[in-house]
Write an enzyme that holds these catalytic residues in place. Structure first.
Site, PDB file in Angstrom:
ATOM      1  N   LYS B  81       0.852  -1.197   0.000  1.00 20.64           N
ATOM      2  CA  LYS B  81       0.000   0.000   0.000  1.00 20.64           C
ATOM      3  C   LYS B  81       0.886   1.244   0.000  1.00 20.64           C
ATOM      4  CE  LYS B  81      -3.977   2.000   2.471  1.00 20.64           C
ATOM      5  NZ  LYS B  81      -4.825   1.910   3.680  1.00 20.64           N
ATOM      6  N   SER B 156      -9.671   2.241   2.639  1.00 22.14           N
ATOM      7  CA  SER B 156      -8.780   2.931   1.741  1.00 22.14           C
ATOM      8  C   SER B 156      -7.839   2.026   0.957  1.00 22.14           C
ATOM      9  CB  SER B 156      -7.939   3.926   2.552  1.00 22.14           C
ATOM     10  OG  SER B 156      -7.073   3.235   3.446  1.00 22.14           O
ATOM     11  N   SER B 180      -9.824  -0.032   6.849  1.00 14.81           N
ATOM     12  CA  SER B 180      -9.212   0.070   5.517  1.00 14.81           C
ATOM     13  C   SER B 180      -8.517  -1.189   5.025  1.00 14.81           C
ATOM     14  CB  SER B 180      -8.212   1.230   5.485  1.00 14.81           C
ATOM     15  OG  SER B 180      -8.906   2.454   5.485  1.00 14.81           O
TER      16      SER B 180
END
Ligand SMILES: [Zn+2]
Lengths: 499, 501, 98
Positions: B81, B156, B180
């Protein structure tokens, strides 16, 4: 007609408050392992943490906590059972995270005091300065303003930032309002900072160099018209870089505020900057619209719960208080109050003490440092301690005591050392300043003088001792002043049957 | 026909690497080929570090050839990420603000991955600064859900989960502040774990909300997730909130496949009204499977959860408003308006106006408000107290049961654009995941089937007490095995084929 | 009545150093109003006896020894700088304090 200080004090009562920031002399920064060397090349002592790079996290320096607790203890504070860091949020380019990690409503030390003694018209008087809090925070980076004429922020075209100083541990010591100082407010301010500095130095927690910024003082001053009891609006004066400036800044602020009120103007709550050259303060940022710092507990750090046993241990290991230490020195040295305060005021007490520690007689050490060396330092407009080492002064004093130097020769030696000619021994060697003390060498000179003044010699032999002066003078002249006159006299009289 | 290499689990890849039937370079190359084929549609990646990854893979291969003892995941590819720093590799956090920024240091998670020999393929898309539940807030375009490209992949960490579901990587790292990791896992039919707060170092994780953020492992199976968990977890002296305790045996727990006698609590407040019917259907089927496996199911009430969402949307923006202050264009990132006439202050204002997206600005303003002097007690202070109540609810519940369960999200993946103009509706997505973050405990989402009404994956959430993350793996591993034996294949195998370019 | 005025939003934007147009301020003010109405439900839930939780996992006294570790090189430190002059970060003229 502008009010003088005395007139201002007649009309207004001053109130004082002091905030002192101290840079701790830890090896590494407050929240990261970067070094804290003063004067390192720009941005060589930075890392993701103190540059505030995204993703970086702080970890508290244990030594900084210990030093803060020791400072609190030395200032008679209580160590709080629970303290923590908060974030003080505001934007400024020299502050990498745009918040300062600082202690807010839960500082590490609270409720202390420091007593300072001032020479007043009625003799020495003790003023108690109450300490509200001692808390930890981090320093900011340094900006250099480029373009414009003065290197000042106004008119600069751009600024250059060096974050070496960012994150150096700071301890802020905040006093309560100091009431009742009357006209001595400037002296109390100075004495407080001086005493605080001595305490911090004795603790070994900071370099306490005001000129390098490792000790900074903000002076809060307000005045109120006599008899009204209404506390005036205060100003906060920053940029006060010496003890003398502390005193001048407070005095200057009292005069300025009194003159404003006198002409019907009001006092603005603001930050002011002390101007070293003029002794006046200049307006900085107005604080009328109070910043909202949006403090909240720093989520990246954990509370500090000081173990009472550890605090007790730190307390019992505190060094002697400088005021107590001074008293002891005074007794041991047998120096009168006046001379003692002369040394304190000249900031030479530690130096004299060090010189004495190295073997010098206290009166001699004091008179060299406050006399000849201070005079030379004055000429050069530098600090006496920057000219010569206590060890060198002690060496010179020892040579005088041993009869190897006369006072006159010693002054030349000191001058040589200050001129960078080397150690006292080297100066003596190079300049050939050694006292002629070899009896046989002196005797040669004495016999030569007798030979040149046979009649005088006869008068001395006949018992006219004062007549020996002329022969002694001739010997001194012949030896270029390097002979010890007392010794010459002794040898001469003996030789002429009068010893 | 044998399974294509990219469809294997990380555990299978690990075995093949160990046996020499495949090399790390071959594995990395196969995944880059897959990314080249499908990522123009999925848009899971923001940056590929082909050169670095292939070098790492080659070095693992060389070490293996030399007979060195390697970590089981050495040579297995991973998607990272874009909120974690990797030295020299662009790290944008999905924000225009950090366009072009290459951090000069590795996050601890990345350092641990490198040490284990894991091959980091590239950085994945995300909502800007991890604020969002759909990746629609990325400054670099939305990621598409491989199950239905017109739908969101969650957020996210939508990029990481989409990469897993699209077989672009077998492993991924996510971060979870309010869900997330778990919500994207739920809507993409993959597995994601938010470990106990403090068990994975946050050093190098660009902070959104410091007291809630936690990085965690993502994969297609519970076992793979457990393997990755053990690599990234552990004490780190660089993170003050890091817990100094040994990492639990996650892999062992995932392999146990035994939950006989375990007490599992169903959180009453996290189901019912507002939850899609198909989500509840699959959730209840999963409960049945757990009962069949020998667990006892009890209902547990956690009354304060009702206020969790509100508390979260005060605490997280407050911390974010401070964390994001550093993005001021002075030291890194973009700078707007510096034409010589403007002050630093004006340039900061312009840069932050241009550099931050709408949602980020909204939260910064909300956070500044909640912390401001007149409102602190009413907002931030009250939210922190609610946090205490939520912790207490969990403590009371865990006194009665071993783990708690709920659906991960109220719904399956929604359509891209469907909620982007309604922040409150968007925030509701996190209602079941947020309490975990507020309490700092562990949470896992694993697939429990496809909702009958839309054929989209449904996530099953398992919550474990702090520092007992292995319980999630034990229950999750057992449930996964039970469901797969019922389905005859893992859920991800039934994902629609993506068009290959 | 609105919980937050447009002026308050403008003030917050100034505090947060974000330039905003009038239209943005208007839009944000109305959004903030809805959000605040929703989050204000935390008020009064917990009594005065409930302590606030600032950290998910309670710990204390986490410190590091006072040991110097190598810093970044100036080159690394300045690698992301939008502008630099030699080894310093170059920024526009700074207003405000001296
Ligand atoms: Zn540093």
């Amino acid at each position: 007609m502008a009010l003088t200080y005395d007139q201002a004090i007649e009309l207004y009562e001053p109130t004082l408050g002091l905030e002192v920031h101290v840079e701790l002399n830890t090896n590494s920064k407050m929240f990261c392992g970067c070094a804290t060397e003063f004067g390192a090349s720009p941005n060589t002592q930075t890392c993701p943490v103190c540059l505030g790079l995204p993703g970086s996290l702080p970890v508290v320096n244990a030594k900084a906590i210990e030093s803060s607790i020791r400072i609190g203890l030395a200032l008679n504070c209580s160590i709080t059972p629970f303290s923590r860091f908060a974030r003080k949020n505001y934007f400024y380019p020299d502050m990498p995270k745009n918040f300062q990690t600082s202690q807010y409503d839960e500082p590490i030390c609270v409720n202390g005091y420091l007593d300072v003694t001032i020479d007043t018209d009625e003799g020495p008087k003790v003023f108690r300065v109450e300490i509200e809090r001692v808390h930890m925070e981090e320093d900011t980076g340094k900006s250099l303003h480029v373009g414009g004429a003065t290197g000042r922020i106004h008119g600069a075209e751009h600024s250059l930032l060096d974050y070496n100083r960012a994150g150096i541990p700071l301890v802020e010591i905040v006093t309560r309002i100091v009431p009742g100082t009357e006209k001595y407010a400037p002296e109390v301010a100075r004495a407080y900072v001086a005493e605080l500095r001595d305490i911090l130095r004795s603790l070994g927690v900071s370099d306490v160099k005001m000129e390098q910024g490792s000790l900074r003082c903000d002076a809060n001053v307000s005045i109120s018209p006599r008899g009204t009891g209404v506390l005036g609006t205060r100003s906060e004066t920053k940029n006060v870089n010496s003890l003398r400036s502390v005193e001048r800044a407070v005095r200057g602020e009292i005069i300025r505020q009194a003159n404003r009120l006198q002409t019907g103007e009001r006092i603005v709550q603001e930050t002011r900057h002390f101007q070293e050259e003029s002794g006046e303060t200049r307006s900085g940022r107005s604080k009328e619209q109070a910043e909202d710092y949006r403090y909240f507990p720093e989520p990246d750090l954990l509370p500090i719960v000081a173990d009472p046993a550890w605090v007790q241990e730190l307390k019992s290991a505190l060094p002697e208080k400088p005021s107590v230490h001074r008293k002891k020195l005074q007794e041991a040295w047998g120096v009168p109050d006046k001379e003692m305060s002369a040394m304190v005021n000249a900031e030479l007490l530690d130096t004299v003490e060090e010189t004495v520690r190295l073997g010098a007689e206290p009166t001699k050490a004091r008179s060299w440092w406050l006399g000849e060396i201070s005079r030379l330092a004055n000429e050069k407009a530098v600090a006496p301690t920057s000219l010569i080492q206590p060890s060198e002064v002690a060496e010179v004093i020892a040579l005088i005591a041993a009869g190897e130097l006369t006072d006159k020769l010693a002054r030349q030696v000191v001058e040589g050392v200050i001129n960078g000619e080397g150690t006292p021994a080297a100066v003596i060697e190079k300049r050939g300043l050694k006292v002629v003390s070899d009896d046989s060498a002196l005797m040669v000179a004495i016999e030569a003088a007798i030979a040149s003044q046979p009649e005088t010699a006869e008068r001395v032999r006949a018992g006219n001792i004062p007549a020996a002066g002329a022969i002694i003078g001739a010997v001194m002249k012949a030896t270029g002043g390097q002979a010890d006159a007392a010794k010459v006299r002794e040898l001469l009289l003996k030789h002429l049957g009068q010893g | 026909m044998s399974t294509p290499i990219i469809h294997q689990t990380a555990a299978e890849m690990s075995a093949d690497l160990a046996s020499g039937s495949v090399t790390a370079v071959e594995l990395a190359t196969a995944h880059y080929d897959r990314i080249a084929a499908v990522d123009s549609d999925v848009h899971a990646f923001l940056h590929l570090d082909r050169e670095g990854a292939l070098a790492q893979a080659a070095s693992v291969d060389a070490s293996r050839k030399a007979g060195e003892k390697l970590h089981p995941l050495a040579g297995v590819p991973l998607a990272l990420k874009d909120v974690l720093t990797q030295k020299g590799i662009p790290t944008t956090c999905g924000s225009k603000m950090l366009e072009g920024w290459r951090p000069p240091y590795d996050s601890t998670v990345v350092a641990n991955l490198k040490k284990a020999g894991v091959v980091i393929l590239g950085k994945t898309n995300m909502d800007e600064f991890a604020m969002g539940s759909s990746t629609e807030n990325s400054a670099y375009g939305t990621t598409h859900n491989p199950w239905d490209l017109s739908r969101i992949p969650g957020g996210s960490g939508g990029g990481s989960s989409a990469a897993l579901a699209a077989f672009e990587a077998p492993l991924a790292i996510g971060t979870d502040t309010g869900g997330s990791i778990r919500q994207p896992a739920a809507v993409t039919g993959t597995v994601g774990v938010k470990p106990t707060y403090g068990s994975v170092s946050r050093y190098g994780l660009v902070a959104f909300s410091s007291s809630l953020d936690q990085a965690g492992p993502c994969a297609r199976t519970v076992l793979d997730t457990a393997m990755l968990h053990e690599v990234i977890a552990g004490y780190d002296a660089k993170d003050s909130t890091s817990i100094n305790a040994p990492v639990g045996k996650m892999v062992e727990a995932a392999k146990k496949l035994d939950i006989k006698g375990m007490k599992i609590g169903v959180v009453k407040e996290l189901s019912g009204e507002g939850y899609q019917a198909g989500v509840l259907t699959r959730f209840n089927e999963a409960l049945d499977a757990l009962v069949s496996a020998g667990a006892e199911i009890v209902e547990v009430s956690t009354p304060s959860f009702e206020y969790a969402l509100a508390a979260y949307y005060l605490i997280a923006p407050s911390e974010a408003s401070s964390n994001l202050a550093r993005f001021d264009s002075m030291r890194y990132g973009i700078r707007i308006g510096d034409d010589g006439s403007r002050s630093a202050e004006a340039v900061m204002n312009m840069t932050r106006e241009v550099g931050f997206g709408k949602e980020v600005k909204r939260r910064i303003i909300l956070g500044a408000y909640a912390l401001s002097s007149g409102y602190y007690d009413a907002y931030y202070g009250s939210a922190q107290k609610v946090r205490t109540l939520i912790k207490r609810d969990y403590e009371a519940a865990f006194a009665k049961v071993d783990v708690l369960v709920s659906p991960t999200c109220p719904t399956t993946a929604f359509k891209i654009g469907e909620k982007s103009d309604d922040p409150l509706a968007m925030y509701l997505n996190d209602v079941a995941t947020i309490p975990v973050n507020l309490a700092g405990i562990g949470g896992m989402s694993l697939p429990c089937g496809l909702a009958p009404e839309d054929g989209l994956p449904v996530g099953f959430q398992i919550m474990s007490p702090a520092l007992k993350d292995e319980l999630m793996y034990q229950v999750g591993g057992t449930l996964e095995a039970a469901l797969q034996s019922k389905w005859g294949a893992p859920l991800y195998a039934s994902a629609p084929e993506l068009a290959v370019k | 009545m609105a919980a937050i005025s447009r002026d308050e939003v403008a003030h917050l934007a100034r505090l947060a150093r974000i330039e905003m147009t009038d239209a943005e301020l208007d839009h944000l003010a109305s959004e903030m109003d809805l959000i605040l109405e929703s989050v204000s439900r935390v008020q009064g839930v917990a009594g005065a006896d409930i302590p606030p939780t600032s950290h998910a996992i309670a710990m204390q006294n986490v410190m590091r020894p006072d040991v110097v570790v190598p810093s970044l090189t100036p080159e690394e430190a300045l690698s992301g700088a939008p502008a630099r002059e030699e080894d310093r970060f170059k920024v526009p003229q700074i207003l405000g304090e001296e």
